[in-house]
Design a protein around this motif. Structure first.
Motif, PDB file in Angstrom:
ATOM      1  N   UNK A   1      45.657  48.622  34.945  1.00  0.00           N
ATOM      2  CA  UNK A   1      46.952  48.084  35.358  1.00  0.00           C
ATOM      3  C   UNK A   1      46.832  47.589  36.792  1.00  0.00           C
ATOM      4  N   UNK A   2      47.605  46.564  37.113  1.00  0.00           N
ATOM      5  CA  UNK A   2      47.430  45.879  38.399  1.00  0.00           C
ATOM      6  C   UNK A   2      47.588  46.789  39.619  1.00  0.00           C
TER       7      UNK A   2
ATOM      8  N   UNK B   1      37.440  40.084  38.936  1.00  0.00           N
ATOM      9  CA  UNK B   1      38.758  40.538  38.492  1.00  0.00           C
ATOM     10  C   UNK B   1      39.551  40.910  39.732  1.00  0.00           C
ATOM     11  N   UNK B   2      40.788  41.330  39.529  1.00  0.00           N
ATOM     12  CA  UNK B   2      41.619  41.668  40.684  1.00  0.00           C
ATOM     13  C   UNK B   2      40.962  42.750  41.537  1.00  0.00           C
ATOM     14  N   UNK B   3      40.331  43.742  40.872  1.00  0.00           N
ATOM     15  CA  UNK B   3      39.710  44.833  41.619  1.00  0.00           C
ATOM     16  C   UNK B   3      38.569  44.346  42.494  1.00  0.00           C
ATOM     17  N   UNK B   4      37.725  43.483  41.949  1.00  0.00           N
ATOM     18  CA  UNK B   4      36.594  42.957  42.708  1.00  0.00           C
ATOM     19  C   UNK B   4      37.062  42.087  43.860  1.00  0.00           C
TER      20      UNK B   4
ATOM     21  N   UNK C   1      51.515  40.514  32.129  1.00  0.00           N
ATOM     22  CA  UNK C   1      52.763  39.751  32.191  1.00  0.00           C
ATOM     23  C   UNK C   1      53.788  40.471  33.057  1.00  0.00           C
ATOM     24  N   UNK C   2      53.431  41.662  33.526  1.00  0.00           N
ATOM     25  CA  UNK C   2      54.384  42.484  34.273  1.00  0.00           C
ATOM     26  C   UNK C   2      53.712  43.047  35.513  1.00  0.00           C
ATOM     27  N   UNK C   3      54.365  42.860  36.648  1.00  0.00           N
ATOM     28  CA  UNK C   3      53.870  43.465  37.899  1.00  0.00           C
ATOM     29  C   UNK C   3      54.759  44.647  38.240  1.00  0.00           C
TER      30      UNK C   3
ATOM     31  N   UNK D   1      44.421  47.723  42.173  1.00  0.00           N
ATOM     32  CA  UNK D   1      44.504  47.354  43.592  1.00  0.00           C
ATOM     33  C   UNK D   1      44.298  48.586  44.469  1.00  0.00           C
ATOM     34  N   UNK D   2      44.813  49.736  44.017  1.00  0.00           N
ATOM     35  CA  UNK D   2      44.565  50.982  44.750  1.00  0.00           C
ATOM     36  C   UNK D   2      43.083  51.346  44.709  1.00  0.00           C
ATOM     37  N   UNK D   3      42.472  51.089  43.560  1.00  0.00           N
ATOM     38  CA  UNK D   3      41.050  51.362  43.403  1.00  0.00           C
ATOM     39  C   UNK D   3      40.251  50.606  44.473  1.00  0.00           C
ATOM     40  N   UNK D   4      40.648  49.354  44.714  1.00  0.00           N
ATOM     41  CA  UNK D   4      39.961  48.539  45.729  1.00  0.00           C
ATOM     42  C   UNK D   4      40.151  49.138  47.122  1.00  0.00           C
ATOM     43  N   UNK D   5      41.362  49.651  47.362  1.00  0.00           N
ATOM     44  CA  UNK D   5      41.631  50.257  48.671  1.00  0.00           C
ATOM     45  C   UNK D   5      40.751  51.499  48.874  1.00  0.00           C
TER      46      UNK D   5
END
Ligand SMILES: Cc1cc2nc3c(=O)[nH]c(=O)nc-3n(C[C@H](O)[C@H](O)[C@H](O)COP(=O)(O)OP(=O)(O)OC[C@H]3O[C@@H](n4cnc5c(N)ncnc54)[C@H](O)[C@@H]3O)c2cc1C
Length: 483
Positions: free
Chosen positions: A465-466, A10-13, A55-57, A470-474
């Motif tokens: 949420x995107x 997923x985006x996080x991974x 559908x929303x960034x 993404x912050x989680x990954x950081x």
């Protein structure tokens, strides 16, 4: 240099893989599905193409930071478009409200009440962004210490419910409804979710609503490319069956098809409920994490209808939201008395993007209604999904968007389908909900009690949420550290 295994693309991974590979680690991503992206799915047939998840960034800066930190700007690989208008709302009494895509436009259109509310929301954002969203919170004690130590946090009182905060600022029932909807961005109930979620409309309206030209699924593809360019090995169709633990630390993972991939660090992007429920051995030292997860309310899910339509709808915005008469019945139907909602809010995303339609005289609609999870409702019950899709089309028609005779084909995605596709337990979109004064702050921590095992993504801190994923990954990349 550590050997890192990331479970899930997923985006996080993927974002964690890109950051860790850029930091010099040896990274292998193991994704169970045939494609990368997880909830950022994509369906394409007969020239009609659809994002099946987001559908929303919002908060695109977080994505820009990811690309900058891993080797080059986002704008080199993706075409991000700021939407204006941001969203068109239709209320049950016939009122229409089109919200512009700039902060000045929002203040002018929604008026002084909303503007005063936004000022308060901006203040909450200022004091919560760094300590909560950009830091690896570790449980209730950290939270209590932060609350005691920060006069700022007490001043903005983010612990009251979102509904209560709205009542302080907004007398217009339409604006109150609009604010309530932001609780659903984390799969929660505005009557229970904390006022801190006021940061969601602030972020959306201050930093804009964005679209990725060609479809949002291009985002995980680009992040996967970035991770590979930095040396990561990204493998699809590779389900992980077990996280291996010896002496309180992880030693790698066992693949479902057999075989072990040894690792010094394992980053789990699969749902936290799946990790603690079935991927870790029963005897792993994670009792407290299991208990708090079991005590939390899972977030809601969604029922998705993909509509391949002939013809064009005059004056249709990119995002349209059609509210019901009784919004509270929707939250009762998700959390108190779970059932397919008879009169749901309907959200339509209809990008004006040639990449999503076969010709200029056609449209591809992503239609989403909130739904209780699979489990409390048996979404696999024979005939339910199709009958409910008809109901949603009838609701749309009653609210002025009758497209029933324009449907070339349709595809339905239930919470059960989401569970099967991504492993999210019950099809919960955001892991645990933010229902309750502290729930938003006490999601599963990024550092697990097992040494070397980390959690990333929408079911862990800081949330779904995107941008948060993404912050989680950081955060996780920071916890692992450079090679
Ligand atoms: C219908 C819908 C609409 C949404 N709308 C928006 C929106 O408009 N804006 C927004 O910001 N967010 C939205 N979201 C939320 C957003 O999609 C998620 O928060 C985000 O994509 C989650 O990313 P993730 O990395 O946490 O996990 P996921 O995308 O869930 O990825 C987890 C991955 O792990 C894999 N996996 C699971 N178990 C295993 C295993 N055992 N072995 C190997 N791999 C495994 C899964 O297959 C999956 O690919 C929406 C979500 C949905 C479903």
């Amino acid at each position: 240099m550590a050997r890192v295994v990331v479970i899930g693309a997923g985006l996080g991974g993927l974002a964690t893989a890109a950051r860790l590979a850029a930091g010099g680690h040896r990274v292998t991503v193991l994704e169970q599905g045939p494609e990368v992206g997880g909830k950022l799915g994509w369906v394409s047939r007969d020239g009609h193409a659809f994002d099946t998840g987001p559908s929303l960034v919002t908060l695109p800066q977080v994505l820009r930071d990811l690309f900058d930190a891993t080797g080059g700007p986002l704008d080199d690989v993706l075409d991000l478009e700021r939407l204006d208008p941001a969203v068109a709302y239709r209320f049950a009494d016939g009122t229409r409200l089109t919200v512009p895509g700039t902060l000045e436009g929002v203040r002018e259109t929604l008026g002084p009440e909303w503007s005063a509310f936004l000022d308060r929301a901006a203040e909450i954002w200022r004091v919560t962004e760094q300590p909560f969203l950009r830091s690896p919170l570790r449980g209730a004690r950290t939270l209590a210490r932060l609350a005691r130590s920060s006069a700022d946090v007490r001043t903005v009182a983010p612990w009251a419910s979102l509904r209560k905060l709205g009542a302080q600022y907004l007398t217009d029932p339409h604006l109150r409804t609009l604010l309530d909807r932001y609780a659903t961005y984390s799969g929660s109930d505005p009557r229970q979710a904390p006022a801190a979620l006021a940061t969601v409309p602030w972020v959306e309206q201050a930093y804009g609503s964005w679209y990725v030209r060609g479809g949002l699924h291009r985002l995980p593809l680009a992040v996967a490319d970035r991770a590979r360019e930095r040396g990561a090995d990204v493998r699809t169709s590779s389900p992980v069956a077990e996280v291996l633990v010896e002496g309180g630390r992880t030693t790698g993972v066992r693949l479902a098809e057999g075989g072990v991939v040894p690792a010094d660090v394992v980053v789990c992007n699969a749902d936290a409920a799946a990790l603690y429920g079935s991927l870790l051995p029963r005897e792993a030292p994670v009792r407290r994490a299991r208990t708090s997860l079991a005590a939390a309310t899972p977030s809601s899910s969604g029922f998705v209808l993909l509509l391949a339509l002939s013809g064009r709808t005059p004056d249709l915005a990119h995002h349209t939201v059609l509210f019901p008469d009784d919004y509270d019945a929707e939250f009762d139907g998700m959390f108190t008395d779970p059932r397919p909602l008879p009169d749901p809010t309907v959200y339509v995303s209809a990008p004006d993007d040639p990449a999503t339609r076969p010709d200029a005289d056609s449209e591809s609609w992503f239609v989403l209604v909130n739904a209780p999870r699979h489990g409390p409702v048996d979404w696999d019950a024979p005939g339910l999904a199709d009958a409910y899709a008809d109901d949603v089309l009838a609701v749309l028609a009653r609210r002025g968007l009758d497209v029933r005779d324009r449907v070339r084909w349709r595809e339905v995605r239930t919470p059960a389908d989401l569970e099967r596709a991504t492993g999210s337990v019950g099809g919960s979109i955001y892991g645990t909900s933010s229902n309750g004064a502290t729930a938003a702050f006490l999601r599963p921590a990024n550092a697990s009690p097992v040494r070397g095992l980390y959690l990333v993504g929408g079911s862990s801190h800081p949330g779904g949420g995107l941008p948060l994923v993404t912050l989680s990954a950081e955060i996780v990349a920071g916890l692992v550290g450079p090679a």
